[in-house]
Design a protein around this motif. Structure first.
Motif, PDB file in Angstrom:
ATOM      1  N   UNK A  49     -47.230 -37.370 -13.667  1.00 37.46           N
ATOM      2  CA  UNK A  49     -46.480 -37.487 -14.915  1.00 37.46           C
ATOM      3  C   UNK A  49     -46.794 -36.321 -15.848  1.00 37.46           C
ATOM      4  N   UNK A  50     -48.082 -36.002 -15.986  1.00 38.65           N
ATOM      5  CA  UNK A  50     -48.468 -34.844 -16.793  1.00 38.65           C
ATOM      6  C   UNK A  50     -47.892 -33.559 -16.201  1.00 38.65           C
ATOM      7  N   UNK A  51     -47.904 -33.441 -14.886  1.00 37.24           N
ATOM      8  CA  UNK A  51     -47.364 -32.241 -14.237  1.00 37.24           C
ATOM      9  C   UNK A  51     -45.871 -32.080 -14.525  1.00 37.24           C
ATOM     10  N   UNK A  52     -45.145 -33.176 -14.479  1.00 38.52           N
ATOM     11  CA  UNK A  52     -43.710 -33.126 -14.792  1.00 38.52           C
ATOM     12  C   UNK A  52     -43.517 -32.667 -16.241  1.00 38.52           C
ATOM     13  N   UNK A  53     -44.345 -33.168 -17.139  1.00 40.87           N
ATOM     14  CA  UNK A  53     -44.267 -32.718 -18.530  1.00 40.87           C
ATOM     15  C   UNK A  53     -44.500 -31.208 -18.628  1.00 40.87           C
ATOM     16  N   UNK A  54     -45.501 -30.710 -17.914  1.00 36.29           N
ATOM     17  CA  UNK A  54     -45.775 -29.268 -17.947  1.00 36.29           C
ATOM     18  C   UNK A  54     -44.589 -28.464 -17.436  1.00 36.29           C
TER      19      UNK A  54
ATOM     20  N   UNK B 209     -50.304 -40.699 -12.582  1.00 40.46           N
ATOM     21  CA  UNK B 209     -50.500 -40.228 -13.947  1.00 40.46           C
ATOM     22  C   UNK B 209     -50.644 -38.716 -13.989  1.00 40.46           C
ATOM     23  N   UNK B 210     -51.353 -38.158 -13.020  1.00 42.52           N
ATOM     24  CA  UNK B 210     -51.455 -36.702 -12.912  1.00 42.52           C
ATOM     25  C   UNK B 210     -50.066 -36.105 -12.702  1.00 42.52           C
TER      26      UNK B 210
ATOM     27  N   UNK C  97     -61.784 -28.560 -15.154  1.00 43.84           N
ATOM     28  CA  UNK C  97     -61.726 -27.405 -16.045  1.00 43.84           C
ATOM     29  C   UNK C  97     -61.991 -26.055 -15.427  1.00 43.84           C
ATOM     30  N   UNK C  98     -61.398 -25.750 -14.287  1.00 39.44           N
ATOM     31  CA  UNK C  98     -61.582 -24.428 -13.684  1.00 39.44           C
ATOM     32  C   UNK C  98     -61.167 -23.309 -14.626  1.00 39.44           C
ATOM     33  N   UNK C  99     -60.038 -23.462 -15.299  1.00 41.84           N
ATOM     34  CA  UNK C  99     -59.557 -22.430 -16.202  1.00 41.84           C
ATOM     35  C   UNK C  99     -58.844 -21.296 -15.505  1.00 41.84           C
ATOM     36  N   UNK C 100     -58.542 -21.451 -14.208  1.00 38.88           N
ATOM     37  CA  UNK C 100     -57.848 -20.380 -13.486  1.00 38.88           C
ATOM     38  C   UNK C 100     -56.369 -20.319 -13.835  1.00 38.88           C
ATOM     39  N   UNK C 101     -55.798 -21.439 -14.270  1.00 39.28           N
ATOM     40  CA  UNK C 101     -54.425 -21.466 -14.785  1.00 39.28           C
ATOM     41  C   UNK C 101     -54.494 -21.934 -16.223  1.00 39.28           C
ATOM     42  N   UNK C 102     -53.899 -21.171 -17.116  1.00 41.50           N
ATOM     43  CA  UNK C 102     -53.931 -21.571 -18.516  1.00 41.50           C
ATOM     44  C   UNK C 102     -52.511 -21.696 -19.052  1.00 41.50           C
ATOM     45  N   UNK C 103     -52.379 -22.492 -20.066  1.00 40.34           N
ATOM     46  CA  UNK C 103     -51.078 -22.724 -20.662  1.00 40.34           C
ATOM     47  C   UNK C 103     -50.875 -21.808 -21.862  1.00 40.34           C
ATOM     48  N   UNK C 104     -49.632 -21.673 -22.254  1.00 31.53           N
ATOM     49  CA  UNK C 104     -49.313 -20.830 -23.406  1.00 31.53           C
ATOM     50  C   UNK C 104     -49.864 -21.474 -24.673  1.00 31.53           C
ATOM     51  N   UNK C 105     -50.103 -20.672 -25.706  1.00 28.67           N
ATOM     52  CA  UNK C 105     -50.667 -21.225 -26.948  1.00 28.67           C
ATOM     53  C   UNK C 105     -49.858 -22.379 -27.544  1.00 28.67           C
TER      54      UNK C 105
ATOM     55  N   UNK D 283     -48.017 -25.920  -8.787  1.00 26.45           N
ATOM     56  CA  UNK D 283     -48.939 -25.316  -9.757  1.00 26.45           C
ATOM     57  C   UNK D 283     -49.169 -26.253 -10.935  1.00 26.45           C
ATOM     58  N   UNK D 284     -48.100 -26.909 -11.375  1.00 24.91           N
ATOM     59  CA  UNK D 284     -48.224 -27.837 -12.491  1.00 24.91           C
ATOM     60  C   UNK D 284     -49.112 -29.026 -12.111  1.00 24.91           C
ATOM     61  N   UNK D 285     -48.959 -29.535 -10.881  1.00 27.67           N
ATOM     62  CA  UNK D 285     -49.764 -30.671 -10.429  1.00 27.67           C
ATOM     63  C   UNK D 285     -51.234 -30.263 -10.309  1.00 27.67           C
ATOM     64  N   UNK D 286     -51.472 -29.092  -9.769  1.00 27.43           N
ATOM     65  CA  UNK D 286     -52.851 -28.595  -9.647  1.00 27.43           C
ATOM     66  C   UNK D 286     -53.491 -28.484 -11.029  1.00 27.43           C
ATOM     67  N   UNK D 287     -52.791 -27.845 -11.950  1.00 26.92           N
ATOM     68  CA  UNK D 287     -53.332 -27.688 -13.308  1.00 26.92           C
ATOM     69  C   UNK D 287     -53.566 -29.053 -13.950  1.00 26.92           C
ATOM     70  N   UNK D 288     -52.624 -29.967 -13.743  1.00 28.06           N
ATOM     71  CA  UNK D 288     -52.752 -31.302 -14.286  1.00 28.06           C
ATOM     72  C   UNK D 288     -53.977 -32.019 -13.712  1.00 28.06           C
TER      73      UNK D 288
END
Length: 153
Positions: free
Chosen positions: A75-80, A72-73, A104-112, A91-96
């Motif tokens: 799947x979210x990473x692929x979406x990102x 599931x993580x 919620x580390x917040x070290x990688x953030x997504x665009x608005x 990076x996407x998998x880590x953020x996911x």
């Protein structure tokens, strides 16, 4: 609220809802496999014999749930990645994983434009961990009731 802002909110919500639905299917399939495994163990007489046999039942159930979470993580990473949020799958998998586990580390953030997916994934992860906890608890409870006659209802 302007029409553009409504669209900017609705698109991530609709995309996220599709992924949430997919994670529900993944989790349902995994839990179905876990239940079938436990039923088989009980039918062949391995359930409730002793601590080690019960551990040999609980550990695979927990492993099945963990694999479902990791999928599931992913799947979210692929979406990102599809949304263009991260340059590579790592990076996407880590953020996911950080979102899904609500770390919620917040070290990688997504665009608005896509940041609303973060809280959606966190809510999804909390719910899926709750389902996994429930199934593991149910398995352990059944094993205890099978093993100890005085604890049966």
């Amino acid at each position: 609220m302007t029409q553009i802002h409504r669209i900017a909110i609705l698109i991530p919500l609709m995309v996220g809802a599709c992924v949430v639905a997919c994670t529900m299917v993944i989790h349902a399939l995994a839990l179905n496999a876990a239940v079938k495994f436990v039923r088989h163990q009980k039918q062949v007489g391995r359930a409730g014999i002793n601590f080690w046999s019960d551990l040999a039942i609980v550990a695979p159930v927990m492993s099945i749930a963990l694999v479902a979470h990791l999928m599931e993580i992913a799947l979210w990473a692929v979406l990102f990645r599809i949304c263009g949020e991260f340059p590579d799958l790592g990076a996407a998998y880590y953020h996911s994983a950080v979102n899904y586990t609500t770390l919620g580390y917040g070290d990688l953030i997504m665009t608005p434009s896509w940041k609303l997916l973060g809280p959606m994934e966190a809510a999804n992860g909390m719910l899926m961990f709750g389902v996994s906890t429930a199934i593991v608890f149910a398995v352990i409870q059944r094993l205890i009731e099978t093993r100890f006659e005085d604890l049966r209802s």
